[in-house]
Design a protein around this motif. Structure first.
Motif, PDB file in Angstrom:
ATOM      1  N   ARG A  16       0.802  -1.216   0.000  1.00 25.42           N
ATOM      2  CA  ARG A  16       0.000   0.000   0.000  1.00 25.42           C
ATOM      3  C   ARG A  16       0.835   1.266   0.000  1.00 25.42           C
ATOM      4  O   ARG A  16       0.334   2.342  -0.339  1.00 25.42           O
ATOM      5  CB  ARG A  16      -0.936   0.026   1.220  1.00 25.42           C
ATOM      6  CG  ARG A  16      -2.010  -1.034   1.197  1.00 25.42           C
ATOM      7  CD  ARG A  16      -2.941  -0.942   2.385  1.00 25.42           C
ATOM      8  NE  ARG A  16      -2.273  -1.255   3.644  1.00 25.42           N
ATOM      9  CZ  ARG A  16      -2.907  -1.369   4.803  1.00 25.42           C
ATOM     10  NH1 ARG A  16      -4.222  -1.168   4.867  1.00 25.42           N
ATOM     11  NH2 ARG A  16      -2.242  -1.670   5.905  1.00 25.42           N
ATOM     12  N   PHE A 236      -3.189   1.298   8.361  1.00 28.99           N
ATOM     13  CA  PHE A 236      -4.520   1.434   7.762  1.00 28.99           C
ATOM     14  C   PHE A 236      -4.913   2.892   7.623  1.00 28.99           C
ATOM     15  O   PHE A 236      -5.286   3.361   6.535  1.00 28.99           O
ATOM     16  CB  PHE A 236      -5.553   0.686   8.596  1.00 28.99           C
ATOM     17  CG  PHE A 236      -6.971   1.060   8.266  1.00 28.99           C
ATOM     18  CD1 PHE A 236      -7.524   0.759   7.030  1.00 28.99           C
ATOM     19  CD2 PHE A 236      -7.765   1.737   9.192  1.00 28.99           C
ATOM     20  CE1 PHE A 236      -8.830   1.122   6.717  1.00 28.99           C
ATOM     21  CE2 PHE A 236      -9.058   2.103   8.892  1.00 28.99           C
ATOM     22  CZ  PHE A 236      -9.601   1.796   7.649  1.00 28.99           C
ATOM     23  N   SER A 239      -3.115   4.815   4.911  1.00 24.39           N
ATOM     24  CA  SER A 239      -3.178   4.280   3.555  1.00 24.39           C
ATOM     25  C   SER A 239      -4.429   4.762   2.824  1.00 24.39           C
ATOM     26  O   SER A 239      -5.336   5.357   3.404  1.00 24.39           O
ATOM     27  CB  SER A 239      -3.192   2.748   3.603  1.00 24.39           C
ATOM     28  OG  SER A 239      -4.469   2.265   4.004  1.00 24.39           O
ATOM     29  N   ASP A 241      -6.690   2.908   1.868  1.00 27.57           N
ATOM     30  CA  ASP A 241      -7.844   2.154   2.369  1.00 27.57           C
ATOM     31  C   ASP A 241      -8.704   3.016   3.291  1.00 27.57           C
ATOM     32  O   ASP A 241      -9.885   2.728   3.487  1.00 27.57           O
ATOM     33  CB  ASP A 241      -7.382   0.909   3.135  1.00 27.57           C
ATOM     34  CG  ASP A 241      -6.847  -0.169   2.223  1.00 27.57           C
ATOM     35  OD1 ASP A 241      -7.139  -0.121   1.008  1.00 27.57           O
ATOM     36  OD2 ASP A 241      -6.131  -1.061   2.708  1.00 27.57           O
TER      37      ASP A 241
END
Length: 262
Positions: A16, A236, A239, A241
């Motif tokens: 990522r 997370f 990123s 995402d």
């Protein structure tokens, strides 16, 4: 069935952060070091900073030894004059900054009537003023990359624990500041906080076994957190995402803050 952990998760080595640069503070050990390893495994070029320059160098060497891209820098996050140099280091290295993980802080026990002025202000400088200094210096480079800031908060900001007034005040300020900055820089930089509960870092080195067992028993998942648990949350939030997530305080505490167990 085996328990899924940050170490054995099937997506652990997803790329990522390929082509991206991250600057991490207080990264010579604990949560910061685990986050440096995690981001490097996901492709990031990682600038490992800490007031302990030798410790930061050791983490950077470890990352490079595993094939990752890393440099280190001694950084006193409470010194506003040191921050421009840190940001310039990232810029001169890769030309960009995509993620700033502001991780500095420490517990300062003692009832409020027992704290002197110096202790109170030193603690706020480390855990809260450092966020101000770091963000102020990094905004231009982060804006250019459409980057993200993740600050390490604490459940002390949302729960009351006897004996930690300075820590609670600093981390409460972090939570509020994250919300403010998320609105102020919306569309350019995302701001979030990861909010750990009990995590097995250096703060727990001298904790009695009985206290550790009690803490684990009061946590619904049945254990104390590991630095890698928090690193996974930082990765997370930093990123793509989490591209639609900003201004949030993500609690990572094994369910302790929502449990009635005492």
């Amino acid at each position: 069935m085996s328990r899924t952990t940050p170490e054995n998760h099937p997506d652990r080595h997803a790329s990522r952060f390929t082509g991206r640069t991250a600057l991490l503070t207080a990264a010579a050990s604990g949560i910061g070091a685990a986050t440096a390893r995690r981001l490097a495994e996901e492709g990031a070029s990682v600038l490992v900073t800490d007031v302990d320059a030798a410790g930061a160098e050791k983490v950077a060497e470890e990352v490079r030894g595993k094939g990752g891209q890393a440099r280190h820098l001694g950084l006193d996050v409470t010194n506003p004059e040191a921050w421009p140099e840190a940001i310039r280091t990232a810029q001169e290295w890769t030309g960009r900054l995509d993620l700033l993980h502001l991780n500095a802080g420490r517990n300062l026990p003692g009832a409020i009537h027992e704290l002197d002025d110096s202790s109170w202000h030193d603690h706020l400088r480390l855990a809260l003023d450092s966020v101000f200094y770091g963000v102020r210096a990094a905004v231009p480079l982060l804006s250019a990359a459409g980057g993200a800031v993740v600050v390490t908060g604490s459940v002390h900001a949302v729960l009351g624990f006897s004996g930690f007034p300075a820590y609670a005040a600093a981390k409460g300020g972090v939570s509020a500041l994250v919300r403010q900055l998320a609105v102020e820089y919306a569309g350019r930089i995302r701001f979030n906080a990861v909010v750990p509960g009990a995590v097995d870092t250096g703060l727990w080195t001298d904790a009695p076994d009985e206290y550790r067992a009690q803490t684990a028993a009061r946590t619904p998942v049945g254990r104390i957190g590991e630095p890698e648990d928090i690193a996974a949350a930082v990765a997370f939030l930093g990123s793509d995402d989490a591209s639609f997530i900003t201004g949030q305080n993500l609690v990572v505490d094994g369910g302790r803050s929502i449990s009635s167990q005492e």
